[in-house]
Design a protein around this motif. Structure first.
Motif, PDB file in Angstrom:
ATOM      1  N   GLY A  59       4.841 -32.491  25.946  1.00 52.02           N
ATOM      2  CA  GLY A  59       5.207 -32.871  27.309  1.00 52.02           C
ATOM      3  C   GLY A  59       4.649 -34.205  27.747  1.00 52.02           C
ATOM      4  N   GLY A  60       3.699 -34.744  26.977  1.00 49.88           N
ATOM      5  CA  GLY A  60       3.117 -36.030  27.321  1.00 49.88           C
ATOM      6  C   GLY A  60       2.229 -35.987  28.557  1.00 49.88           C
ATOM      7  N   VAL A  61       1.376 -34.960  28.633  1.00 52.31           N
ATOM      8  CA  VAL A  61       0.519 -34.793  29.804  1.00 52.31           C
ATOM      9  C   VAL A  61      -0.886 -34.395  29.356  1.00 52.31           C
ATOM     10  CG1 VAL A  61       0.111 -33.514  31.946  1.00 52.31           C
ATOM     11  CG2 VAL A  61       2.448 -34.092  31.267  1.00 52.31           C
ATOM     12  N   ASP A 104      -1.099 -31.706  26.303  1.00 53.35           N
ATOM     13  CA  ASP A 104       0.284 -31.308  26.023  1.00 53.35           C
ATOM     14  C   ASP A 104       0.952 -32.467  25.286  1.00 53.35           C
ATOM     15  OD1 ASP A 104       2.910 -30.535  25.955  1.00 53.35           O
ATOM     16  OD2 ASP A 104       3.085 -30.105  28.098  1.00 53.35           O
ATOM     17  N   HIS A 123      -4.209 -32.553  30.957  1.00 53.10           N
ATOM     18  CA  HIS A 123      -4.703 -31.766  32.076  1.00 53.10           C
ATOM     19  C   HIS A 123      -6.226 -31.937  32.141  1.00 53.10           C
ATOM     20  CE1 HIS A 123      -0.748 -29.914  32.152  1.00 53.10           C
ATOM     21  NE2 HIS A 123      -0.894 -29.564  30.888  1.00 53.10           N
ATOM     22  N   ARG A 170      -6.505 -32.541  37.773  1.00 49.88           N
ATOM     23  CA  ARG A 170      -5.355 -33.438  37.876  1.00 49.88           C
ATOM     24  C   ARG A 170      -4.616 -33.519  36.545  1.00 49.88           C
ATOM     25  NH1 ARG A 170      -9.931 -36.454  37.041  1.00 49.88           N
ATOM     26  NH2 ARG A 170      -9.780 -38.331  35.739  1.00 49.88           N
ATOM     27  N   ASP A 171      -3.383 -33.975  36.604  1.00 49.64           N
ATOM     28  CA  ASP A 171      -2.568 -34.214  35.419  1.00 49.64           C
ATOM     29  C   ASP A 171      -2.327 -35.712  35.286  1.00 49.64           C
ATOM     30  OD1 ASP A 171      -2.433 -31.523  34.934  1.00 49.64           O
ATOM     31  OD2 ASP A 171      -0.432 -31.263  35.790  1.00 49.64           O
ATOM     32  N   ILE A 172      -2.423 -36.200  34.049  1.00 55.30           N
ATOM     33  CA  ILE A 172      -2.281 -37.625  33.780  1.00 55.30           C
ATOM     34  C   ILE A 172      -1.226 -37.817  32.687  1.00 55.30           C
ATOM     35  CG2 ILE A 172      -3.468 -39.720  33.008  1.00 55.30           C
ATOM     36  CD1 ILE A 172      -6.077 -38.428  33.899  1.00 55.30           C
ATOM     37  N   PRO A 173      -0.332 -38.786  32.842  1.00 62.04           N
ATOM     38  CA  PRO A 173       0.622 -39.078  31.757  1.00 62.04           C
ATOM     39  C   PRO A 173      -0.113 -39.457  30.478  1.00 62.04           C
ATOM     40  CG  PRO A 173       1.276 -40.178  33.803  1.00 62.04           C
ATOM     41  CD  PRO A 173      -0.106 -39.633  34.036  1.00 62.04           C
ATOM     42  N   LEU A 174       0.358 -38.916  29.369  1.00 60.47           N
ATOM     43  CA  LEU A 174      -0.248 -39.193  28.060  1.00 60.47           C
ATOM     44  C   LEU A 174       0.571 -40.257  27.338  1.00 60.47           C
ATOM     45  CD1 LEU A 174      -2.277 -38.496  25.773  1.00 60.47           C
ATOM     46  CD2 LEU A 174      -0.651 -36.744  25.020  1.00 60.47           C
ATOM     47  N   TYR A 181      -4.140 -40.404  39.437  1.00 63.02           N
ATOM     48  CA  TYR A 181      -4.478 -40.397  38.012  1.00 63.02           C
ATOM     49  C   TYR A 181      -5.979 -40.577  37.796  1.00 63.02           C
ATOM     50  CZ  TYR A 181       0.545 -41.046  37.369  1.00 63.02           C
ATOM     51  OH  TYR A 181       1.916 -40.889  37.401  1.00 63.02           O
ATOM     52  N   CYS A 196      -6.140 -43.296  29.643  1.00 66.23           N
ATOM     53  CA  CYS A 196      -5.853 -42.221  30.602  1.00 66.23           C
ATOM     54  C   CYS A 196      -6.779 -42.273  31.813  1.00 66.23           C
ATOM     55  CB  CYS A 196      -5.973 -40.853  29.927  1.00 66.23           C
ATOM     56  SG  CYS A 196      -4.739 -40.543  28.635  1.00 66.23           S
TER      57      CYS A 196
END
Length: 294
Positions: free
Chosen positions: A114-116, A111, A118, A142-146, A243, A95
């Motif tokens: 949701g695959g995120v 999450d 925070h 920021r939000d990052i894809p999980l 990211y 990440c």
């Protein structure tokens, strides 16, 4: 003091460069000189600091070329860490979190459905090594894809080492108390101390994995790996910058431009996809007029 004009400072900076001094050394000298002029402004000896003129620029550091670790090295170091810290590698390499951000990651920040992820805080050490919660570097959440692999590693970690509710002051030692259910804590249930962790856990793992310790072997190397993987997959600089939590995509580009794959192949494929590919066999035949036939 008043005789030091911007033009004189520009000549002085050029003379330092002509003497062959490194950019870092010249930048340090410039910072000290600027501090002296700032003090003179505060004492009303001069009106303005000439070092802050638009035409005067501090020596620019040459960006060092980042050399991302291969995946095998990361797995080797991870396997040498105590089990309670191994998922830290998944979070940092999967990440792109900074070390303090990984230490400050809480269950409520992830999450899973949701695959995120925070990123809203970090564990920061102030004087006397006392920890506080603070915003991410630059105050930029920021939000990052999980990725699923990271989500699985976190779920496995939490099953064996449940999250611990930790209360720390916010930003300053006398700041308001903030509580978060931290995913990664020490054996005594306390927030991780970067100095203690690096000295007692990270560096011994490096040595056991046969990795030389030094400036480029901290946990920050895992962020470089993350960036290199995204760029190799064709992700945009803008997305990588967001990211990673960089303040400017230009900084991301300067840092990782040498890792970007060549665009030649993609360009050829894109053009060939638009224009039909023709060969000599598919060219229309020349129709000869009876008048031209011998």
């Amino acid at each position: 003091m008043g005789s030091f004009t911007p033009s004189r400072l520009r000549l002085w900076l050029r003379s330092l460069e002509d003497r062959g001094l490194s950019a870092g050394y010249r930048r340090g000298i410039f910072a000290h000189v600027s501090t002296v002029f700032s003090a003179a402004v505060e004492d009303r000896v001069i009106r303005v600091n000439p070092c802050r003129a638009r035409s005067v620029r501090a020596p620019r550091l040459e960006p060092r070329k980042v050399k991302p670790w291969p995946a095998g090295r990361i797995r080797a170091v991870q396997s040498e860490l105590p089990e309670r810290y191994r998922a830290l590698v998944n979070v940092a390499a999967g990440c792109g979190l900074r070390q303090g951000e990984a230490f400050g990651l809480a269950v409520e920040d992830v999450d899973f459905l949701g695959g995120v992820v925070h990123v809203v805080r970090q564990v920061k050490l102030l004087r006397l090594h006392r920890p506080v919660f603070a915003p991410p570097k630059g105050g930029k959440e920021r939000d990052i894809p999980l990725p699923e692999s990271v989500a699985f590693a976190l779920a496995k970690h939490l099953k064996r080492y449940p999250a611990v509710r930790i209360t720390l002051p916010w930003k300053t030692l006398d700041g308001p108390p903030v509580t978060a259910s931290l995913i990664f804590t020490g054996p005594m249930g306390l927030a991780l101390d970067r100095n203690r962790f690096n000295d007692r856990e990270w560096r011994p793992a490096l040595r056991a994995a046969g990795v030389e310790t030094g400036r480029d072997s901290g946990m920050h190397a895992l962020r470089h790996f993350y960036a290199s993987v995204l760029l190799d997959a064709g992700e945009s600089i803008k997305a990588v910058s967001e990211y990673l939590g960089h303040h400017d995509p230009g900084f991301t580009l300067r840092t990782y431009t040498h890792l970007m794959p060549s665009s030649g192949k993609r360009t050829r494929a894109a053009v060939d996809g638009v224009f039909p590919f023709t060969t000599a066999r598919t060219r229309p035949r020349r129709v000869l007029s009876p008048l031209t036939c011998g």
